[in-house]
Design an enzyme around this catalytic site. Structure first.
Site, PDB file in Angstrom:
ATOM      1  N   ILE A 155      51.751  55.896  36.522  1.00  0.00           N
ATOM      2  CA  ILE A 155      52.740  54.814  36.178  1.00  0.00           C
ATOM      3  C   ILE A 155      51.854  53.631  35.613  1.00  0.00           C
ATOM      4  O   ILE A 155      52.339  53.099  34.779  1.00  0.00           O
ATOM      5  CB  ILE A 155      53.806  54.305  37.357  1.00  0.00           C
ATOM      6  N   ARG A 236      56.582  50.372  46.524  1.00  0.00           N
ATOM      7  CA  ARG A 236      57.178  50.239  47.658  1.00  0.00           C
ATOM      8  C   ARG A 236      57.162  48.842  48.525  1.00  0.00           C
ATOM      9  O   ARG A 236      56.013  48.401  48.394  1.00  0.00           O
ATOM     10  CB  ARG A 236      56.407  51.232  48.397  1.00  0.00           C
ATOM     11  N   ASP A 260      61.755  45.589  43.083  1.00  0.00           N
ATOM     12  CA  ASP A 260      62.904  46.518  43.073  1.00  0.00           C
ATOM     13  C   ASP A 260      62.917  47.465  44.302  1.00  0.00           C
ATOM     14  O   ASP A 260      63.637  48.321  44.477  1.00  0.00           O
ATOM     15  CB  ASP A 260      62.418  47.632  41.706  1.00  0.00           C
ATOM     16  N   GLU A 265      66.459  49.701  53.097  1.00  0.00           N
ATOM     17  CA  GLU A 265      67.413  50.111  51.948  1.00  0.00           C
ATOM     18  C   GLU A 265      68.522  51.075  52.677  1.00  0.00           C
ATOM     19  O   GLU A 265      68.154  51.806  53.430  1.00  0.00           O
ATOM     20  CB  GLU A 265      66.671  50.851  50.953  1.00  0.00           C
ATOM     21  N   HIS A 285      66.350  49.156  43.692  1.00  0.00           N
ATOM     22  CA  HIS A 285      65.586  50.181  43.407  1.00  0.00           C
ATOM     23  C   HIS A 285      65.926  51.378  42.432  1.00  0.00           C
ATOM     24  O   HIS A 285      66.415  52.549  42.974  1.00  0.00           O
ATOM     25  CB  HIS A 285      65.458  51.015  45.024  1.00  0.00           C
ATOM     26  N   GLY A 287      64.197  52.092  39.823  1.00  0.00           N
ATOM     27  CA  GLY A 287      62.695  52.470  39.022  1.00  0.00           C
ATOM     28  C   GLY A 287      63.116  54.031  38.467  1.00  0.00           C
ATOM     29  O   GLY A 287      62.564  54.336  37.478  1.00  0.00           O
TER      30      GLY A 287
END
Length: 325
Positions: A155, A236, A260, A265, A285, A287
């Site tokens: 990434i 994270r 994000d 969560e 979240h 992504g």
């Protein structure tokens, strides 16, 4: 096989071509989210194979002990939400493709989208315009800014490519192997960890969350950042020392954040301090949340199920369980 898929919020998987790989199986899809052990045990009482959406649901020892029919959990990426020893104790095989060589363009695109949104105050300007105001501040261009990437994996590399296209300079921090890859691509290795935080205009975190990386970004690190700098976390939340980011933003270093991911969560009812800070851009979240990424990820997840049913499981995390099946 009786297969259960949890947390498919928008019932998306049925619409993807990869779903055909589960043809012939008895598949149940749940579109809501519950975490209570009692409720999950009831839902999964007859389940033989459990499919997870990343870390949306925690799978602990209490739950596993109540699922005598469960034989396999299939998912993708890291698994801090799963009690692996408890899986092994209960004879449940965990399969999870770590996809280390596969770029995640969805996450990379969101990262750079958040970078632009935060630097140009796009969400804040949009909200102000809806409320009758015309321009509420002055943002920053990204050209010639220094983007710090920790670390330069699948990434991080894609984000660096986007940054280069926008005329940003890129420096990296991370392992020697990570930095060597970045240097080979023409980027810079920061002189030190301290210099990385002090000299970056934007820092983007792309570290895998393992026990040894939990809290790796400390309050001291954040305090070194520039007053007008931006921290992006699409990886994270656990990578950052607990409460350190909110405190750092309140103290003005860094000046902005784009987030994000969160400690717990889903975040519901706007119940998180970052959501109430004018210098923070937040997304829920997303992504990896695109149809194209889902098709790629769940293609892998379903391939693991197909391989298991064929008697030749792949990507086993606790292979010691398999001979006993």
């Amino acid at each position: 096989m009786k297969i259960t898929i949890l947390d498919d919020y928008f019932d998306t998987l049925r619409t993807l071509s990869c779903f055909e790989k589960l043809g012939g199986h008895d598949v149940t899809v749940w579109t809501d989210h519950i975490q209570a052990t009692e409720g999950l045990a009831e839902r999964l009482s007859e389940t033989e194979v459990l499919v997870l959406f990343r870390e949306r649901t925690k799978i602990g020892a209490d739950l596993l002990a109540r699922l005598p029919n469960l034989k396999m959990i299939s998912q993708r990426s890291v698994y801090p939400h799963i009690d692996v020893p408890a899986c092994t104790k209960n004879g449940v095989l965990l399969c999870s493709n770590q996809h280390k060589g596969t770029p995640s363009y969805a996450a990379s695109e969101l990262t750079f989208g958040l970078l632009l949104a935060a630097m140009r105050q796009i969400p804040q300007q949009m909200e102000a315009l809806k409320n009758g105001q015309w321009q509420i501040g002055v943002g920053h261009t990204v050209r010639d800014k220094m983007l710090g990437i920790w670390s330069y994996g699948r990434i991080g590399k894609a984000v660096a490519d986007y940054a280069s296209a926008f005329g940003m300079r890129v420096q990296v921090w991370g392992s020697d192997a990570s930095c060597a890859r970045a240097l080979a691509d023409g980027h810079i290795r920061a002189e030190s960890r301290e210099a990385f935080f002090e000299t970056s205009d934007v820092i983007s975190l792309h570290i895998r969350l393992y026990p040894e990386t939990k809290g790796v970004v400390t309050a001291r690190d954040l305090a070194r950042m520039k007053p007008d700098s931006l921290l992006i976390n699409t990886s994270r939340a656990g990578l950052i020392e607990p409460d350190a980011l909110v405190d750092a933003l309140q103290n003005g270093r860094p000046g902005m954040a784009a987030i994000d991911v969160y400690e717990n969560e889903p975040v519901l009812n706007a119940d998180h301090p970052l959501l109430h800070m004018d210098n923070v851009v937040c997304t829920p979240h997303i992504g990896y949340v695109s149809k194209e990424e889902y098709d790629l990820q769940f293609g892998d997840i379903f391939d693991q199920i197909v391989a298991y049913c064929a008697g030749d499981p792949i990507h086993m995390i606790n292979p010691e369980v398999w001979p006993n099946h």
